[in-house]
Design a protein around this motif. Sequence first.
Motif, PDB file in Angstrom:
ATOM      1  N   ASP A 169     -16.873 -28.667  70.766  1.00  0.00           N
ATOM      2  CA  ASP A 169     -17.540 -29.875  70.293  1.00  0.00           C
ATOM      3  C   ASP A 169     -19.043 -29.732  70.482  1.00  0.00           C
ATOM      4  O   ASP A 169     -19.550 -28.658  70.828  1.00  0.00           O
ATOM      5  CB  ASP A 169     -16.984 -31.120  70.995  1.00  0.00           C
ATOM      6  N   THR A 170     -19.780 -30.796  70.258  1.00  0.00           N
ATOM      7  CA  THR A 170     -21.230 -30.728  70.328  1.00  0.00           C
ATOM      8  C   THR A 170     -21.745 -30.544  71.759  1.00  0.00           C
ATOM      9  O   THR A 170     -22.905 -30.194  71.950  1.00  0.00           O
ATOM     10  CB  THR A 170     -21.857 -32.007  69.723  1.00  0.00           C
ATOM     11  N   SER A 171     -20.882 -30.783  72.756  1.00  0.00           N
ATOM     12  CA  SER A 171     -21.259 -30.552  74.153  1.00  0.00           C
ATOM     13  C   SER A 171     -20.749 -29.209  74.656  1.00  0.00           C
ATOM     14  O   SER A 171     -20.806 -28.932  75.855  1.00  0.00           O
ATOM     15  CB  SER A 171     -20.707 -31.680  75.038  1.00  0.00           C
ATOM     16  N   ASP A 172     -20.218 -28.388  73.748  1.00  0.00           N
ATOM     17  CA  ASP A 172     -19.669 -27.066  74.043  1.00  0.00           C
ATOM     18  C   ASP A 172     -18.413 -27.124  74.911  1.00  0.00           C
ATOM     19  O   ASP A 172     -18.072 -26.157  75.594  1.00  0.00           O
ATOM     20  CB  ASP A 172     -20.711 -26.142  74.693  1.00  0.00           C
ATOM     21  N   ASN A 173     -17.721 -28.267  74.904  1.00  0.00           N
ATOM     22  CA  ASN A 173     -16.384 -28.307  75.503  1.00  0.00           C
ATOM     23  C   ASN A 173     -15.446 -27.517  74.617  1.00  0.00           C
ATOM     24  O   ASN A 173     -15.556 -27.551  73.386  1.00  0.00           O
ATOM     25  CB  ASN A 173     -15.887 -29.753  75.618  1.00  0.00           C
ATOM     26  N   ARG A 174     -14.497 -26.784  75.213  1.00  0.00           N
ATOM     27  CA  ARG A 174     -13.593 -25.927  74.460  1.00  0.00           C
ATOM     28  C   ARG A 174     -12.177 -26.496  74.484  1.00  0.00           C
ATOM     29  O   ARG A 174     -11.705 -26.980  75.517  1.00  0.00           O
ATOM     30  CB  ARG A 174     -13.594 -24.509  75.041  1.00  0.00           C
ATOM     31  N   LEU A 175     -11.510 -26.397  73.329  1.00  0.00           N
ATOM     32  CA  LEU A 175     -10.169 -26.944  73.182  1.00  0.00           C
ATOM     33  C   LEU A 175      -9.306 -25.955  72.415  1.00  0.00           C
ATOM     34  O   LEU A 175      -9.655 -25.536  71.310  1.00  0.00           O
ATOM     35  CB  LEU A 175     -10.234 -28.283  72.423  1.00  0.00           C
ATOM     36  N   SER A 176      -8.173 -25.575  73.005  1.00  0.00           N
ATOM     37  CA  SER A 176      -7.243 -24.666  72.333  1.00  0.00           C
ATOM     38  C   SER A 176      -6.433 -25.434  71.297  1.00  0.00           C
ATOM     39  O   SER A 176      -6.073 -26.594  71.498  1.00  0.00           O
ATOM     40  CB  SER A 176      -6.291 -24.024  73.349  1.00  0.00           C
ATOM     41  N   CYS A 177      -6.149 -24.753  70.198  1.00  0.00           N
ATOM     42  CA  CYS A 177      -5.420 -25.386  69.096  1.00  0.00           C
ATOM     43  C   CYS A 177      -4.426 -24.394  68.510  1.00  0.00           C
ATOM     44  O   CYS A 177      -4.775 -23.244  68.241  1.00  0.00           O
ATOM     45  CB  CYS A 177      -6.408 -25.863  68.030  1.00  0.00           C
ATOM     46  N   THR A 178      -3.191 -24.836  68.311  1.00  0.00           N
ATOM     47  CA  THR A 178      -2.162 -24.026  67.669  1.00  0.00           C
ATOM     48  C   THR A 178      -1.857 -24.615  66.301  1.00  0.00           C
ATOM     49  O   THR A 178      -1.534 -25.797  66.188  1.00  0.00           O
ATOM     50  CB  THR A 178      -0.869 -23.999  68.509  1.00  0.00           C
ATOM     51  N   LEU A 179      -1.968 -23.767  65.276  1.00  0.00           N
ATOM     52  CA  LEU A 179      -1.662 -24.200  63.919  1.00  0.00           C
ATOM     53  C   LEU A 179      -0.400 -23.489  63.437  1.00  0.00           C
ATOM     54  O   LEU A 179      -0.208 -22.301  63.709  1.00  0.00           O
ATOM     55  CB  LEU A 179      -2.825 -23.889  62.978  1.00  0.00           C
ATOM     56  N   TRP A 180       0.438 -24.230  62.725  1.00  0.00           N
ATOM     57  CA  TRP A 180       1.723 -23.717  62.282  1.00  0.00           C
ATOM     58  C   TRP A 180       1.823 -23.732  60.763  1.00  0.00           C
ATOM     59  O   TRP A 180       1.246 -24.586  60.095  1.00  0.00           O
ATOM     60  CB  TRP A 180       2.859 -24.566  62.854  1.00  0.00           C
ATOM     61  N   GLY A 181       2.597 -22.791  60.222  1.00  0.00           N
ATOM     62  CA  GLY A 181       2.943 -22.790  58.808  1.00  0.00           C
ATOM     63  C   GLY A 181       1.725 -22.702  57.909  1.00  0.00           C
ATOM     64  O   GLY A 181       0.826 -21.883  58.102  1.00  0.00           O
ATOM     65  N   ARG A 182       1.688 -23.573  56.880  1.00  0.00           N
ATOM     66  CA  ARG A 182       0.598 -23.539  55.903  1.00  0.00           C
ATOM     67  C   ARG A 182      -0.746 -23.873  56.536  1.00  0.00           C
ATOM     68  O   ARG A 182      -1.799 -23.435  56.050  1.00  0.00           O
ATOM     69  CB  ARG A 182       0.890 -24.478  54.746  1.00  0.00           C
ATOM     70  N   PHE A 183      -0.736 -24.620  57.652  1.00  0.00           N
ATOM     71  CA  PHE A 183      -1.989 -24.932  58.347  1.00  0.00           C
ATOM     72  C   PHE A 183      -2.586 -23.651  58.935  1.00  0.00           C
ATOM     73  O   PHE A 183      -3.793 -23.433  58.861  1.00  0.00           O
ATOM     74  CB  PHE A 183      -1.743 -25.956  59.447  1.00  0.00           C
ATOM     75  N   ALA A 184      -1.728 -22.806  59.520  1.00  0.00           N
ATOM     76  CA  ALA A 184      -2.172 -21.521  60.057  1.00  0.00           C
ATOM     77  C   ALA A 184      -2.696 -20.621  58.939  1.00  0.00           C
ATOM     78  O   ALA A 184      -3.755 -19.986  59.068  1.00  0.00           O
ATOM     79  CB  ALA A 184      -1.021 -20.846  60.796  1.00  0.00           C
ATOM     80  N   GLU A 185      -1.972 -20.561  57.835  1.00  0.00           N
ATOM     81  CA  GLU A 185      -2.370 -19.698  56.721  1.00  0.00           C
ATOM     82  C   GLU A 185      -3.691 -20.160  56.107  1.00  0.00           C
ATOM     83  O   GLU A 185      -4.557 -19.329  55.785  1.00  0.00           O
ATOM     84  CB  GLU A 185      -1.259 -19.678  55.675  1.00  0.00           C
ATOM     85  N   ASN A 186      -3.865 -21.469  55.950  1.00  0.00           N
ATOM     86  CA  ASN A 186      -5.113 -21.982  55.374  1.00  0.00           C
ATOM     87  C   ASN A 186      -6.307 -21.679  56.274  1.00  0.00           C
ATOM     88  O   ASN A 186      -7.378 -21.282  55.791  1.00  0.00           O
ATOM     89  CB  ASN A 186      -5.010 -23.494  55.149  1.00  0.00           C
TER      90      ASN A 186
END
Length: 241
Positions: A169-186
């Motif tokens: 984010d704008t404060s450089d906080n980091r967040l892990s994210c898992t994307l599945w299926g078409r979201f991962a491919e896009n």
Amino acid sequence: MAKTNGITSLALIKPFKTTWKVQAKIVHSCRQYTSYYGETIEMIFADLEGTLIHATVNKQQVNKFHRMIVSGEWKTFENFQLTKSMGRNRATKHAFKMTFTNTTVIGRSPILSDDMFLDLVDFGNILDENGLNENILIDVLGQVVSVGAMKTHDQNGKISKRLEIELRDTSDNRLSCTLWGRFAENMWDECEKAEGSPVNCLIRLAKINMFNGQRLISNAYDMSLLLINPDIPEIVDFVSK
């Protein structure tokens, strides 16, 4: 806009009757299929006050209503059921959920606002174990700072793509994210095309998960919406910061 011309704000509707009339924007819609419910249309409505509510068209009414459900359009909605919003993956903070019936009427409405009515949340509140309710889906905006390898995941015999990314984010906080299926491919395709240029994304209706004692987010099946480098005011403001 508590009640004007017979129209009641989304914040005030309650289950004690089914004859409410509301005026709202369809800010998101998608078709879903489950073995239990069959095919449904899932929607998020927002009124001019910014109140959001989840609405469903069950399989019996899909053919009747699907042509009238267009994301981005304003409509009036009359005669629907309200039930308490409970359980996992609640799409909004609203206490109730709308369900269309055979007597539901969808009417025309002028365009009242071009707003997307996002309910963006702070990374700090996501990462705080005592912060946001994990049962409620959230809107998240961030910049992609790392992309893992595309993986194939076998879940109960169903093969799906999986991609791990990290957002900041704008404060450089980091967040892990898992994307599945078409979201991962896009996401994979867009990061490849970016060739090192910044990739900013909006995930509408993201799901909070816990893994190895740390909170992360993922798309909530097909209910979520992924926009990559969208031309919207929220992204312009984010990039400026």
